[in-house]
Scaffold this active site. Structure first.
Site, PDB file in Angstrom:
ATOM      1  CB  THR A  55       1.921  -7.560  -1.101  1.00  0.00           C
ATOM      2  OG1 THR A  55       3.062  -8.122  -0.443  1.00  0.00           O
ATOM      3  CG2 THR A  55       1.417  -8.520  -2.159  1.00  0.00           C
ATOM      4  CB  CYS A  56      -1.805  -3.802  -1.233  1.00  0.00           C
ATOM      5  SG  CYS A  56      -2.130  -4.970   0.088  1.00  0.00           S
TER       6      CYS A  56
END
Length: 181
Positions: A55-56
């Protein structure tokens, strides 16, 4: 964390490029303080569980990187990405993401995250202690606006994402600008 909270005074151990150093690793240690990053500036700080995580690396960091010029139009002087990773990892991640607009802050020991009340155990993922995902607009070292993902807890079974997204922070800044006009 709410508006008005003053950031904790912490020293971050960073590695910075130094052209006077020869060889394959032209970096030196440089300690930076909370004041070095935040004093006299209006910035976005976002923190996440770990460098190189899906996600990052796919959404949050690239979104802030691409939106930097638009954030600057709303009075943002800098954008910082913080993670409980050491400087070597953060620098390599920044390099792999081709960052030009977002600077990384290594919170290797988790001291800043702990003092912010955002340090959580992620042993369920084999990570150890990490930061909960959040973002903030910081004005001269003080929290102006806070965006925390729901469910703050140790070993949370999910990785919520949305509240701290660049799109949500931009929406906040646009609404603030519209109400001031």
């Amino acid at each position: 964390m709410k508006a008005g909270f003053t950031l904790p005074d912490v020293t971050f151990h960073t590695r910075v490029r130094d052209e006077s150093i020869e060889g394959p690793n032209p970096f030196r240690w440089e300690d930076k303080t909370t004041a070095d990053y935040f004093k006299g500036k209006r910035v976005i700080l976002f923190s996440l569980p770990g460098a190189f995580t899906p996600t990052c690396s796919t959404y949050q960091l690239p979104g802030f990187e691409k939106g930097a010029a638009d954030f600057a139009k709303h009075g943002i002087d800098a954008i910082y990405c913080l993670s409980v990773n050491d400087s070597f990892v953060m620098n390599k991640w920044a390099e792999s993401q081709n960052l030009e607009n977002v600077s990384v802050i290594p919170d290797g020991s988790g001291e800043f995250s702990r003092k912010m009340g955002m340090l959580v155990a992620k042993d369920n993922l084999g990570f150890g202690m990490r930061s909960w995902r959040y973002a903030a607009i910081i004005n001269d070292g003080e929290v102006e606006a806070w965006f925390e993902e729901p469910g703050l807890s140790d070993n949370h079974g999910e990785d919520p994402y949305g509240v701290s997204s660049p799109e949500n922070l931009m929406k906040h800044l646009e609404e603030k600008a519209a109400s001031a006009a």
